[in-house]
Design a protein around this motif. Structure first.
Motif, PDB file in Angstrom:
ATOM      1  N   ARG A 268      -1.123   4.365  -4.520  1.00 40.95           N
ATOM      2  CA  ARG A 268      -2.145   4.697  -5.515  1.00 40.95           C
ATOM      3  C   ARG A 268      -2.436   6.191  -5.594  1.00 40.95           C
ATOM      4  O   ARG A 268      -3.198   6.628  -6.445  1.00 40.95           O
ATOM      5  CB  ARG A 268      -3.430   3.942  -5.211  1.00 40.95           C
ATOM      6  CG  ARG A 268      -4.054   4.287  -3.876  1.00 40.95           C
ATOM      7  CD  ARG A 268      -5.307   3.445  -3.641  1.00 40.95           C
ATOM      8  NE  ARG A 268      -5.947   3.753  -2.375  1.00 40.95           N
ATOM      9  CZ  ARG A 268      -6.840   4.714  -2.207  1.00 40.95           C
ATOM     10  NH1 ARG A 268      -7.202   5.450  -3.235  1.00 40.95           N
ATOM     11  NH2 ARG A 268      -7.388   4.917  -1.029  1.00 40.95           N
TER      12      ARG A 268
ATOM     13  N   TYR B 134       0.810  -1.218   0.000  1.00 41.94           N
ATOM     14  CA  TYR B 134       0.000   0.000   0.000  1.00 41.94           C
ATOM     15  C   TYR B 134       0.842   1.267   0.000  1.00 41.94           C
ATOM     16  O   TYR B 134       0.371   2.334  -0.382  1.00 41.94           O
ATOM     17  CB  TYR B 134      -0.914   0.031   1.219  1.00 41.94           C
ATOM     18  CG  TYR B 134      -1.984  -1.014   1.186  1.00 41.94           C
ATOM     19  CD1 TYR B 134      -1.905  -2.146   1.984  1.00 41.94           C
ATOM     20  CD2 TYR B 134      -3.074  -0.879   0.329  1.00 41.94           C
ATOM     21  CE1 TYR B 134      -2.889  -3.114   1.946  1.00 41.94           C
ATOM     22  CE2 TYR B 134      -4.060  -1.850   0.290  1.00 41.94           C
ATOM     23  CZ  TYR B 134      -3.963  -2.964   1.092  1.00 41.94           C
ATOM     24  OH  TYR B 134      -4.936  -3.924   1.056  1.00 41.94           O
ATOM     25  N   TYR B 135       2.113   1.176   0.430  1.00 37.34           N
ATOM     26  CA  TYR B 135       2.919   2.379   0.618  1.00 37.34           C
ATOM     27  C   TYR B 135       4.199   2.348  -0.201  1.00 37.34           C
ATOM     28  O   TYR B 135       4.743   1.292  -0.495  1.00 37.34           O
ATOM     29  CB  TYR B 135       3.278   2.547   2.095  1.00 37.34           C
ATOM     30  CG  TYR B 135       2.110   2.959   2.954  1.00 37.34           C
ATOM     31  CD1 TYR B 135       1.362   2.012   3.631  1.00 37.34           C
ATOM     32  CD2 TYR B 135       1.754   4.301   3.061  1.00 37.34           C
ATOM     33  CE1 TYR B 135       0.272   2.396   4.400  1.00 37.34           C
ATOM     34  CE2 TYR B 135       0.673   4.690   3.824  1.00 37.34           C
ATOM     35  CZ  TYR B 135      -0.067   3.733   4.498  1.00 37.34           C
ATOM     36  OH  TYR B 135      -1.138   4.121   5.256  1.00 37.34           O
TER      37      TYR B 135
ATOM     38  N   ASP C 119       3.885   7.416   1.631  1.00 40.45           N
ATOM     39  CA  ASP C 119       2.563   7.764   1.133  1.00 40.45           C
ATOM     40  C   ASP C 119       1.998   6.560   0.388  1.00 40.45           C
ATOM     41  O   ASP C 119       2.731   5.653  -0.005  1.00 40.45           O
ATOM     42  CB  ASP C 119       2.622   8.986   0.228  1.00 40.45           C
ATOM     43  CG  ASP C 119       1.294   9.710   0.149  1.00 40.45           C
ATOM     44  OD1 ASP C 119       1.076  10.449  -0.830  1.00 40.45           O
ATOM     45  OD2 ASP C 119       0.452   9.533   1.064  1.00 40.45           O
ATOM     46  N   ARG C 120       0.705   6.587   0.174  1.00 41.07           N
ATOM     47  CA  ARG C 120       0.029   5.483  -0.496  1.00 41.07           C
ATOM     48  C   ARG C 120       0.420   5.422  -1.960  1.00 41.07           C
ATOM     49  O   ARG C 120       0.433   6.454  -2.659  1.00 41.07           O
ATOM     50  CB  ARG C 120      -1.471   5.619  -0.330  1.00 41.07           C
ATOM     51  CG  ARG C 120      -1.898   5.475   1.127  1.00 41.07           C
ATOM     52  CD  ARG C 120      -3.396   5.513   1.312  1.00 41.07           C
ATOM     53  NE  ARG C 120      -3.742   5.472   2.719  1.00 41.07           N
ATOM     54  CZ  ARG C 120      -4.000   4.348   3.377  1.00 41.07           C
ATOM     55  NH1 ARG C 120      -3.946   3.194   2.748  1.00 41.07           N
ATOM     56  NH2 ARG C 120      -4.310   4.394   4.653  1.00 41.07           N
TER      57      ARG C 120
ATOM     58  N   GLU D  12       1.615  11.231   3.713  1.00 41.57           N
ATOM     59  CA  GLU D  12       0.899  10.835   4.920  1.00 41.57           C
ATOM     60  C   GLU D  12       1.785  10.760   6.163  1.00 41.57           C
ATOM     61  O   GLU D  12       1.380  11.201   7.246  1.00 41.57           O
ATOM     62  CB  GLU D  12       0.221   9.482   4.685  1.00 41.57           C
ATOM     63  CG  GLU D  12      -0.712   9.048   5.803  1.00 41.57           C
ATOM     64  CD  GLU D  12      -1.578   7.859   5.404  1.00 41.57           C
ATOM     65  OE1 GLU D  12      -1.483   7.400   4.246  1.00 41.57           O
ATOM     66  OE2 GLU D  12      -2.334   7.378   6.265  1.00 41.57           O
TER      67      GLU D  12
END
Length: 124
Positions: free
Chosen positions: A103, A33-34, A100-101, A112
């Motif tokens: 996507r 995810y990251y 950060d993500r 983030e």
């Protein structure tokens, strides 16, 4: 809550290699995810993305720094490392580890998670 902590020497001599480590807690650097990035901010200038490593181990670099930059990881310690070779005084900056993500494609300041940053000065 993901937390990032940078560590490394605060003073590096010209032509040497700058080496920094980012220790991640509260999350896994193998997460898909990251992406885990190194970002720097020279005095009086804006944030500059240097490169990133994704959960699958893939690495991406800023073209202008690619020849001097290496980002790696130690999954057993949840650590991300940065090496910047042949440094000059122009590499003096606060260096940040950030996540950060994958996507999302956001401005750097909106990432983030951030470490507190480490000041690195290049001087003889």
């Amino acid at each position: 809550q993901v937390q990032l902590q940078e560590s490394g020497p605060g003073l590096v001599k010209p032509s040497q290699t700058l080496s920094l480590t980012c220790t991640v807690s509260g999350g896994s650097i193998t997460s898909s995810y990251y992406r885990w990035s190194w970002i720097r901010q020279p005095p009086g200038k804006g944030l500059e993305w240097m490169g990133a490593i994704h959960g699958n181990g893939g690495t991406y670099y800023r073209p202008s720094l690619k020849s001097r930059t290496s980002i790696s990881r130690d999954t057993s310690k949840d650590q991300i490392s940065l090496q910047l070779s042949s440094v000059t005084p122009e590499d003096t900056a606060v260096y940040y580890c950030a996540a950060d993500r994958v996507r999302l494609s956001r401005a750097l300041e909106n990432y983030e998670y951030w470490g507190q940053g480490v000041q690195v000065t290049v001087s003889s």
